[in-house]
Design a protein around this motif. Sequence first.
Motif, PDB file in Angstrom:
ATOM      1  N   SER A   1       0.814  -1.213   0.000  1.00  0.00           N
ATOM      2  CA  SER A   1       0.000   0.000   0.000  1.00  0.00           C
ATOM      3  C   SER A   1       0.847   1.261   0.000  1.00  0.00           C
ATOM      4  CB  SER A   1      -0.931  -0.005   1.217  1.00  0.00           C
ATOM      5  OG  SER A   1      -1.811  -1.103   1.178  1.00  0.00           O
ATOM      6  N   PHE A   2       1.793   1.351   0.933  1.00  0.00           N
ATOM      7  CA  PHE A   2       2.622   2.553   1.051  1.00  0.00           C
ATOM      8  C   PHE A   2       4.114   2.239   1.060  1.00  0.00           C
ATOM      9  CE2 PHE A   2      -1.415   3.485   3.256  1.00  0.00           C
ATOM     10  CZ  PHE A   2      -1.846   4.557   2.481  1.00  0.00           C
ATOM     11  N   LYS A   3       4.459   0.983   0.720  1.00  0.00           N
ATOM     12  CA  LYS A   3       5.868   0.549   0.747  1.00  0.00           C
ATOM     13  C   LYS A   3       6.457   0.757   2.141  1.00  0.00           C
ATOM     14  CE  LYS A   3       5.513  -0.143  -3.668  1.00  0.00           C
ATOM     15  NZ  LYS A   3       5.265  -1.521  -4.161  1.00  0.00           N
ATOM     16  N   MET A   4       5.652   0.481   3.152  1.00  0.00           N
ATOM     17  CA  MET A   4       6.069   0.657   4.546  1.00  0.00           C
ATOM     18  C   MET A   4       5.719  -0.588   5.333  1.00  0.00           C
ATOM     19  SD  MET A   4       4.609   4.555   4.896  1.00  0.00           S
ATOM     20  CE  MET A   4       4.935   4.757   6.633  1.00  0.00           C
ATOM     21  N   LYS A   5       6.649  -0.998   6.207  1.00  0.00           N
ATOM     22  CA  LYS A   5       6.460  -2.198   7.007  1.00  0.00           C
ATOM     23  C   LYS A   5       5.661  -1.894   8.277  1.00  0.00           C
ATOM     24  CE  LYS A   5      10.608  -4.807   5.677  1.00  0.00           C
ATOM     25  NZ  LYS A   5       9.879  -6.016   5.314  1.00  0.00           N
ATOM     26  N   ASN A   6       5.191  -2.970   8.931  1.00  0.00           N
ATOM     27  CA  ASN A   6       4.582  -2.908  10.266  1.00  0.00           C
ATOM     28  C   ASN A   6       3.371  -1.990  10.312  1.00  0.00           C
ATOM     29  OD1 ASN A   6       6.831  -4.490  11.083  1.00  0.00           O
ATOM     30  ND2 ASN A   6       8.024  -2.635  11.439  1.00  0.00           N
ATOM     31  N   MET A   7       2.547  -2.031   9.259  1.00  0.00           N
ATOM     32  CA  MET A   7       1.372  -1.180   9.203  1.00  0.00           C
ATOM     33  C   MET A   7       0.109  -1.967   9.535  1.00  0.00           C
ATOM     34  SD  MET A   7       1.835   1.692   6.297  1.00  0.00           S
ATOM     35  CE  MET A   7       0.552   2.592   7.161  1.00  0.00           C
ATOM     36  N   PHE A   8      -0.845  -1.269  10.143  1.00  0.00           N
ATOM     37  CA  PHE A   8      -2.156  -1.853  10.382  1.00  0.00           C
ATOM     38  C   PHE A   8      -3.211  -0.771  10.206  1.00  0.00           C
ATOM     39  CE2 PHE A   8      -0.645  -0.359  14.476  1.00  0.00           C
ATOM     40  CZ  PHE A   8      -1.764   0.178  15.110  1.00  0.00           C
ATOM     41  N   GLN A   9      -4.477  -1.177  10.162  1.00  0.00           N
ATOM     42  CA  GLN A   9      -5.565  -0.235   9.917  1.00  0.00           C
ATOM     43  C   GLN A   9      -6.662  -0.395  10.957  1.00  0.00           C
ATOM     44  OE1 GLN A   9      -7.779  -1.186   6.254  1.00  0.00           O
ATOM     45  NE2 GLN A   9      -6.565  -3.055   6.076  1.00  0.00           N
ATOM     46  N   VAL A  10      -7.152   0.749  11.428  1.00  0.00           N
ATOM     47  CA  VAL A  10      -8.292   0.787  12.336  1.00  0.00           C
ATOM     48  C   VAL A  10      -9.477   1.266  11.505  1.00  0.00           C
ATOM     49  CG1 VAL A  10      -9.240   1.771  14.452  1.00  0.00           C
ATOM     50  CG2 VAL A  10      -6.785   1.297  14.285  1.00  0.00           C
ATOM     51  N   ILE A  11     -10.402   0.358  11.214  1.00  0.00           N
ATOM     52  CA  ILE A  11     -11.485   0.634  10.272  1.00  0.00           C
ATOM     53  C   ILE A  11     -12.686   1.203  11.024  1.00  0.00           C
ATOM     54  CG2 ILE A  11     -12.975  -0.361   8.495  1.00  0.00           C
ATOM     55  CD1 ILE A  11     -10.859  -2.593   8.183  1.00  0.00           C
TER      56      ILE A  11
END
Length: 748
Positions: free
Chosen positions: A577-587
């Motif tokens: 998605s953003f070429k970034m590690k350790n990401m998560f989403q709060v929907i």
Amino acid sequence: MLPEALLLLYELCVHRAGHVLGQWEAKNIPPYHGPNKMRDCYCTVNLDQEEVFRTKIVEKSLCPFYGEDFYCEIPRSFRHLSFYIFDRDVFRRDSSIGKVAVKKEDLQKYHGKDTWFPLQPVSADSEVQGKVHLELRLSEVITDSGCVSVCRVLECQGLPIVNGQCDPYAAVSLLGPSRSDAKKTKVKRKNNNPQFEEVFYFELSLFFVFRVDLWNASNLKFGDEFLGGVRVPLRVLGQAGVHDAWYFLQPRENGGKSVKVEELGSLRLNIVYTEDHVFPSEHYTPLRDLLLHSANVEPVSASAAHILGEVCREKQEAAIPLVRLFLHYGKIVPFISAIAHAEVNRTQDPNTIFRGNSLTSKCIDETMKLAGMHYLQVTLKPIIDEICADHKPCEIDPVKLKESENLDTNRENLRQYVDRIFNVITTSGVRCPTVMCDIFFSLRESAATRFQVDQDVRYTAVSSFIFLRFFAPAILSPNLFQLRPHHPVSSTLPTTNANFKESYMAAFYDYFNEQKYADAVKNRAQGRNRFGMKNFKKRWFRLTNHEFTYHKTKGEGALCSIPIENILAVERLEEESFKMKNMFQVIQPERALYIQANNCVEARDWIDILTKVSQCNRKRLSTYHPSAYLNGHWLCCKLSADAAPGCTPCTGGLPANIQLDVDGDRETERIYSLFSTYMSKLINMQEACGSKSVYDGPELEEYSSFVIDDPQETYKTLKLIVSAVQTLEQQHTKYKRDKFKKTKIGSQ
């Protein structure tokens, strides 16, 4: 048998892993050269170069004792588990004193053992991780100087993040009788998995060696940072004239300073490392069905789950995977009810009910630990945080009292704190997880039925768990229950001695021995636009049981507040998605909040706790988008409508208002591994069943340790267990043999 494990790697067979580190201690740290020779040291745990844990700071010591436990699931592959000792510097950047780096394949050698490791020097040239994909070939072109070779740098994976960035490039040169100038690839900005796809040509003979070094392009005045390198002799080309392979990056030769290892001191660690090789679900059906049927077996001592507790060296070994398996399939309450009922019926004295380290007590402990973690957070954390912030002395032992302290004042501080803690516990029943309430109800009924004369046993059976084994350990060691980042100083938290051997405790106990406190215990026993790349900012996040907020800095007002009831799902966000590690989403209903954690372990912790606090929300989603909505479409399913339903099922949950990241197949694999390890005891238990069936005399000593209420039923179950374990063992052997045949040196 299979080694125990940590790594998370899905293929035909899945590898999962976790480790526990405990009782850290360092000694003989080199002193400062100035008049103040003491140091303020802390220790970090790193997966390769990624820090995942940091201990407290031990001030003014050259032999610091940490005594901290750290457990984590490792969510990615790694080469080294490393431990660094740092010296805190309030004016400059903290300096590293030394490190211990254990290769992944060597972790088994130290499993479960207290080991002193000599500290090794830390050098930027030796701190490498990642791998590089190269293709070498001989060109058909021949010049006056000889053959032309081609070196193609394809890609790298897992390069380290240096000072918050990774802007890598590769330098390729030829080593031989005459050294060539290095040729460089383009710099790939903000990418630790760069795709280079660049080709370099060299004139050579087969006595040459290709040298490929990876560098981080830096704007600092000290120059670019070395990330690692490889040397490949041209003889690997062979007759085919082509060589395509992955290489682990290696440290630079003689990169570090010459330091005597004994001058850096040493670090004591206890590393527990477990690894599970997990097959697809259908492989575990016979053993899993046998285990899940345990609650229905009469007597329960003849069940597969109870037999596991009998053969394991420690009941805890059996309890951990059993509880997780039964929780996953929603069968934990009937199972614990069955084994607890059997234990109560074997107990002769109501005062000793559930006092031993039995399978029942260990399973209830583990269930409370898993299902009740959030309950502990919302119940105890506010008051414990307040106590630690107040720094009021609570020591009432006259021998340990400091000169500046007053005994009566300390006793009153302690009384007020204990009274408040007691109150928050006894009024928290409405927040107690359903699964815990159901188990406690079953314990109460079994105890009341067994000891009908004793009117208090229905309360003591429950309070022995909820107070002594749940709340008390969390109060005494809040750092082990995520209530505090580190263990508080000894005089901060209120403590009591249950045996009252010290006279000073007797008077204090009398205050709480009033009827109102007993009644309280009995009453409790009853009952905007979507985010794009430009929007990412560093923020301070705060979670309570009511809202999730973020702030510009700690202590400032909230920039955004998300009510817990508005959280529809919490899931990982794909790296693409953003070429970034350790990401998560709060929907949320109107959008998703995309967040990058500091490391993989922290990301997992945030996902776990946010999922738990929002688990009971009525409008939780069943599907979600694992990638972001960018440039007019979802990257995962390519749908253009930003309100399109999710394309991937949300991670599964449990009934009974708790959410756990449990892999049922992995837990069954762990149980198989235990049965396999203790196969000799299974055979002994079979012999014990045979002996009990045909021999009426005194029980043989070698069989007396087993609980066998029905020899014939127990023998039938043992036979099924042995058959299921042997079948899985054959499948593991075949898998390892086939994988060995298919593995190609140099493949990814």
